[in-house]
Design an enzyme around this catalytic site. Structure first.
Site, PDB file in Angstrom:
ATOM      1  N   ARG A   1      38.787 -34.662 -14.167  1.00  0.00           N
ATOM      2  CA  ARG A   1      39.052 -33.296 -13.686  1.00  0.00           C
ATOM      3  C   ARG A   1      38.229 -32.956 -12.445  1.00  0.00           C
ATOM      4  NH1 ARG A   1      40.962 -29.472 -18.036  1.00  0.00           N
ATOM      5  NH2 ARG A   1      41.682 -30.782 -19.753  1.00  0.00           N
TER       6      ARG A   1
ATOM      7  N   VAL B   1      20.915 -25.922 -12.494  1.00  0.00           N
ATOM      8  CA  VAL B   1      20.494 -25.457 -11.170  1.00  0.00           C
ATOM      9  C   VAL B   1      21.678 -24.716 -10.562  1.00  0.00           C
ATOM     10  CG1 VAL B   1      18.625 -27.059 -10.667  1.00  0.00           C
ATOM     11  CG2 VAL B   1      20.956 -27.814 -10.323  1.00  0.00           C
TER      12      VAL B   1
ATOM     13  N   MET C   1      26.343 -17.015 -15.626  1.00  0.00           N
ATOM     14  CA  MET C   1      27.400 -17.144 -16.629  1.00  0.00           C
ATOM     15  C   MET C   1      27.216 -18.313 -17.603  1.00  0.00           C
ATOM     16  SD  MET C   1      30.781 -16.195 -14.326  1.00  0.00           S
ATOM     17  CE  MET C   1      31.788 -15.858 -15.767  1.00  0.00           C
TER      18      MET C   1
ATOM     19  N   SER D   1      22.021 -15.673  -5.116  1.00  0.00           N
ATOM     20  CA  SER D   1      23.071 -15.858  -4.109  1.00  0.00           C
ATOM     21  C   SER D   1      23.650 -14.538  -3.627  1.00  0.00           C
ATOM     22  CB  SER D   1      24.197 -16.721  -4.680  1.00  0.00           C
ATOM     23  OG  SER D   1      24.762 -16.101  -5.832  1.00  0.00           O
ATOM     24  N   ASP D   2      23.477 -13.495  -4.429  1.00  0.00           N
ATOM     25  CA  ASP D   2      23.966 -12.175  -4.011  1.00  0.00           C
ATOM     26  C   ASP D   2      23.155 -11.109  -4.729  1.00  0.00           C
ATOM     27  OD1 ASP D   2      25.978 -11.224  -6.482  1.00  0.00           O
ATOM     28  OD2 ASP D   2      25.849 -13.391  -6.221  1.00  0.00           O
TER      29      ASP D   2
END
EC number: 2.4.2.1
Length: 238
Positions: A43, A88, A180, A203-204
């Site tokens: 996948r 990570v 998450m 990251s935000d």
């Protein structure tokens, strides 16, 4: 082999670094490891094994969300004998003292997911990282002269949450970052006798709406990766 991993027996090291993005796994392997071999690609969830300063280490993507990472971490532990998993990844900040690109070490992970209640007979499971791995990561960060935040993450089932007021609750309770996966990975590790840690780069920022680019999330965040790798060596020598 498993339904989701086509690596042969013995292909994985006992320690696996796991970003969500398989292309970030490829970047980590090609940038930080030597003698790298691709060992799984089912996948397109790429996995690699190489060496870091002579130490055998693997890196593999785990996808997005607790269901995805739970599949891969469970199979790595039970089918490939992996002993330590270091996620990570990236997270969003809700506190103003946590800045864009800061590194967060998730010693604990709250969640709105029910997966740990399912495995823990409908009781609350305290999803925490391994203490020695956490201390090794803190030590690695200090050796690099980096300031890191250590504390609770929040592992959300929904990326696009309809309950934005929950961010106020998270801030009140001192949550360092929203992601998450950590709570699920900690639950899997506890269930199957392994050890785990999550290290994230912000990251935000949910409050200021600052954000990094997709390319930055895939190809940078090197401080976090170096902390993870160096923590493995520190743990070996403890």
């Amino acid at each position: 082999m498993t339904p989701h991993i086509n690596a042969p027996a013995g292909a994985f090291a006992d320690v696996v670094l796991m970003p969500g993005d398989p292309l970030r796994a490829k970047y980590i392997a090609e940038t930080f490891l030597q003698d790298v071999k691709e060992i799984t690609n089912v996948r397109n969830m790429l996995g690699f094994t190489g060496t870091y300063k002579g130490r055998k280490i693997s890196v593999m993507g785990h996808g997005m969300g607790i269901p995805s990472c739970s599949i891969y971490t469970k199979e790595l532990i039970t089918e490939y004998g992996v002993k330590k998993i270091i996620r990570v990844g990236s997270c969003g900040a809700v506190r103003m003292d946590v800045k864009l690109r800061d590194v967060v070490i998730g010693f604990g992970a709250c969640t709105d997911s029910k997966v740990n209640r399912i495995r823990f007979k409908n009781h609350d499971f305290a999803a925490i990282a391994d203490f020695d791995m956490t201390m090794a990561a803190v030590q690695a960060a200090k050796a690099k002269g980096l300031n890191v935040h250590v504390g609770n993450l929040f592992s959300a089932d929904l990326f696009y949450t309809p309950d934005v007021e929950m961010f106020d609750v998270m801030e009140k309770y001192g949550i360092l970052g929203v992601e998450m996966e950590a709570a699920g990975i900690y639950g899997v590790a506890a269930e199957f006798g392994a050890k785990a840690l999550t290290i994230c780069t912000v990251s935000d920022h949910i409050r200021t709406h600052e954000q990094t680019t997709p390319e930055e999330r895939q190809l940078t965040f090197n401080d976090m990766i170096e902390i993870a790798l160096e923590s493995v060596l520190i743990g070996d020598n403890a």
